[in-house]
Design an enzyme around this catalytic site. Structure first.
Site, PDB file in Angstrom:
ATOM      1  N   SER A  17       0.804  -1.223   0.000  1.00 15.94           N
ATOM      2  CA  SER A  17       0.000   0.000   0.000  1.00 15.94           C
ATOM      3  C   SER A  17       0.841   1.278   0.000  1.00 15.94           C
ATOM      4  O   SER A  17       0.500   2.233  -0.708  1.00 15.94           O
ATOM      5  CB  SER A  17      -0.972   0.002   1.185  1.00 15.94           C
ATOM      6  OG  SER A  17      -1.976  -0.973   1.002  1.00 15.94           O
ATOM      7  N   LYS A  66     -10.580  -4.859  10.438  1.00 15.88           N
ATOM      8  CA  LYS A  66     -11.710  -4.389   9.635  1.00 15.88           C
ATOM      9  C   LYS A  66     -13.030  -4.352  10.404  1.00 15.88           C
ATOM     10  O   LYS A  66     -13.887  -3.508  10.126  1.00 15.88           O
ATOM     11  CB  LYS A  66     -11.850  -5.246   8.375  1.00 15.88           C
ATOM     12  CG  LYS A  66     -10.713  -5.054   7.382  1.00 15.88           C
ATOM     13  CD  LYS A  66     -10.919  -5.854   6.118  1.00 15.88           C
ATOM     14  CE  LYS A  66      -9.798  -5.641   5.134  1.00 15.88           C
ATOM     15  NZ  LYS A  66      -9.984  -6.412   3.872  1.00 15.88           N
ATOM     16  N   ASN A  86     -12.603  -0.963   5.581  1.00 12.75           N
ATOM     17  CA  ASN A  86     -11.166  -0.973   5.271  1.00 12.75           C
ATOM     18  C   ASN A  86     -10.612   0.425   5.020  1.00 12.75           C
ATOM     19  O   ASN A  86      -9.458   0.565   4.624  1.00 12.75           O
ATOM     20  CB  ASN A  86     -10.885  -1.873   4.058  1.00 12.75           C
ATOM     21  CG  ASN A  86     -11.343  -1.251   2.749  1.00 12.75           C
ATOM     22  OD1 ASN A  86     -12.283  -0.445   2.728  1.00 12.75           O
ATOM     23  ND2 ASN A  86     -10.701  -1.621   1.654  1.00 12.75           N
ATOM     24  N   ASP A 100     -13.485  -2.726  -0.545  1.00 12.09           N
ATOM     25  CA  ASP A 100     -13.159  -4.055  -1.054  1.00 12.09           C
ATOM     26  C   ASP A 100     -14.211  -4.542  -2.057  1.00 12.09           C
ATOM     27  O   ASP A 100     -13.873  -5.200  -3.046  1.00 12.09           O
ATOM     28  CB  ASP A 100     -13.062  -5.068   0.091  1.00 12.09           C
ATOM     29  CG  ASP A 100     -11.759  -4.961   0.861  1.00 12.09           C
ATOM     30  OD1 ASP A 100     -10.751  -4.538   0.264  1.00 12.09           O
ATOM     31  OD2 ASP A 100     -11.751  -5.298   2.058  1.00 12.09           O
ATOM     32  N   ARG A 148     -12.706 -23.273   7.525  1.00 12.73           N
ATOM     33  CA  ARG A 148     -12.093 -24.157   8.515  1.00 12.73           C
ATOM     34  C   ARG A 148     -13.045 -24.468   9.657  1.00 12.73           C
ATOM     35  O   ARG A 148     -12.924 -25.502  10.299  1.00 12.73           O
ATOM     36  CB  ARG A 148     -10.803 -23.520   9.045  1.00 12.73           C
ATOM     37  CG  ARG A 148      -9.692 -23.502   8.003  1.00 12.73           C
ATOM     38  CD  ARG A 148      -8.395 -22.927   8.550  1.00 12.73           C
ATOM     39  NE  ARG A 148      -7.320 -23.056   7.572  1.00 12.73           N
ATOM     40  CZ  ARG A 148      -7.075 -22.184   6.611  1.00 12.73           C
ATOM     41  NH1 ARG A 148      -7.865 -21.114   6.482  1.00 12.73           N
ATOM     42  NH2 ARG A 148      -6.083 -22.365   5.757  1.00 12.73           N
ATOM     43  N   ARG A 152     -18.306 -20.974  12.649  1.00 11.64           N
ATOM     44  CA  ARG A 152     -17.823 -19.590  12.553  1.00 11.64           C
ATOM     45  C   ARG A 152     -18.175 -18.990  11.196  1.00 11.64           C
ATOM     46  O   ARG A 152     -18.462 -17.795  11.083  1.00 11.64           O
ATOM     47  CB  ARG A 152     -16.323 -19.524  12.801  1.00 11.64           C
ATOM     48  CG  ARG A 152     -15.923 -19.664  14.260  1.00 11.64           C
ATOM     49  CD  ARG A 152     -14.523 -19.121  14.523  1.00 11.64           C
ATOM     50  NE  ARG A 152     -13.507 -19.873  13.802  1.00 11.64           N
ATOM     51  CZ  ARG A 152     -12.889 -20.944  14.279  1.00 11.64           C
ATOM     52  NH1 ARG A 152     -13.198 -21.404  15.482  1.00 11.64           N
ATOM     53  NH2 ARG A 152     -11.963 -21.561  13.565  1.00 11.64           N
TER      54      ARG A 152
END
Length: 273
Positions: A17, A66, A86, A100, A148, A152
């Site tokens: 960035s 974020k 962001n 984003d 994963r 969640r």
């Protein structure tokens, strides 16, 4: 007076960035603008923001900040819905944005992808929530998510899926082999994972469009596999540049040209080896 901007997150040393935003300022002739990077954790975020003086104009914000950022300003509706901002523009109050989503949409559009019906998303964090919104804007109504933790993933994605009106099916990360049963129009990987070459080949075979948001290791194994398979390869440099252009507009009121920034970032990635 110098106008200060920066990118914050943790870890942050890999971020392109500063190179990108400084080049945008130079392109726009903004001589009194600076852009730095700071390693900031969620716990340290309040103290860092409190230390910013009136010279500060804006911040680019990356993982893992974020969601935490939403407590520190007035957020646009999209950032609220996605529980992910962001971009911070300092003021009274601070203004928070999510670039984003448009970054993903413009990156895909720059490669001719403007419509789709089904998608596969790898990962379930803040960037995955933005991916859902970008995909919905393309007309995608059915999305398979590999994560994963299934629970969640549901906690993270179900609220935005309900707002967007898209159907999300979550499968466990260990079930990636089963994705072959769900061919789709687009695959977006939002995880900082270096896939083994064989796994990358398997994933690239699922869709005609592969979008890997990782940029610091470009070309990734997934990008290479997509190119070898004849799929359209949209990469993390595309996303980095197009989301940053919106940040530059929010902070400076002026829009830089994309192509020189894309070329610069690809050269910078290549130079890192």
């Amino acid at each position: 007076m110098t106008h200060r901007c920066a990118v914050i997150g943790s870890p942050i040393a890999h971020s392109l960035s500063p190179i990108l935003h400084r080049a945008a300022y130079e392109q726009l002739g903004l001589r009194d603008w600076s852009y730095e990077s700071f390693d900031v954790t969620p716990q340290a975020l309040p103290e860092f923001l409190a230390s910013c003086t009136t010279q500060w104009v804006g911040l680019s914000v990356t993982a893992p900040l974020k969601s935490a950022l939403l407590e520190h300003g007035l957020a646009e509706q999209r950032a609220k819905d996605l529980n992910a901002a962001n971009t911070l523009v300092f003021g009274h109050p601070n203004r928070l944005y999510n670039t984003d989503v448009t970054g993903m949409r413009v990156a895909l559009a720059s490669h001719g992808v403007e419509k789709a019906g089904t998608a596969i998303v790898l990962g379930a964090g803040a960037t995955a929530r933005s991916a859902l919104a970008a995909l919905e804007a393309l007309g995608v109504s059915t999305i398979t998510v590999a994560a994963r933790s299934v629970q969640r993933a549901h906690d993270s994605l179900d609220p935005i899926a309900a707002i967007l009106g898209v159907d999300v099916e979550v499968v466990d990360w260990t079930s990636l082999d089963s994705l072959g049963e769900h061919p789709a129009d687009i695959l977006i990987s939002t995880v900082p994972t270096v896939f083994e070459p064989s796994r990358a080949v398997q994933l690239a075979a699922l869709t005609p469009v592969v979008f890997d948001i990782v940029y610091h290791d470009y070309p990734t194994n997934l990008s290479r596999a997509a190119q070898a398979a004849g799929a359209l390869d949209v990469d993390g440099v595309d996303l980095l540049v197009y989301q940053a252009i919106d940040q530059v507009v929010l902070m400076t009121g002026r829009r830089p040209q994309a192509e020189p920034l894309l070329e610069l970032c690809r050269q910078a990635v290549a130079a890192r080896g």
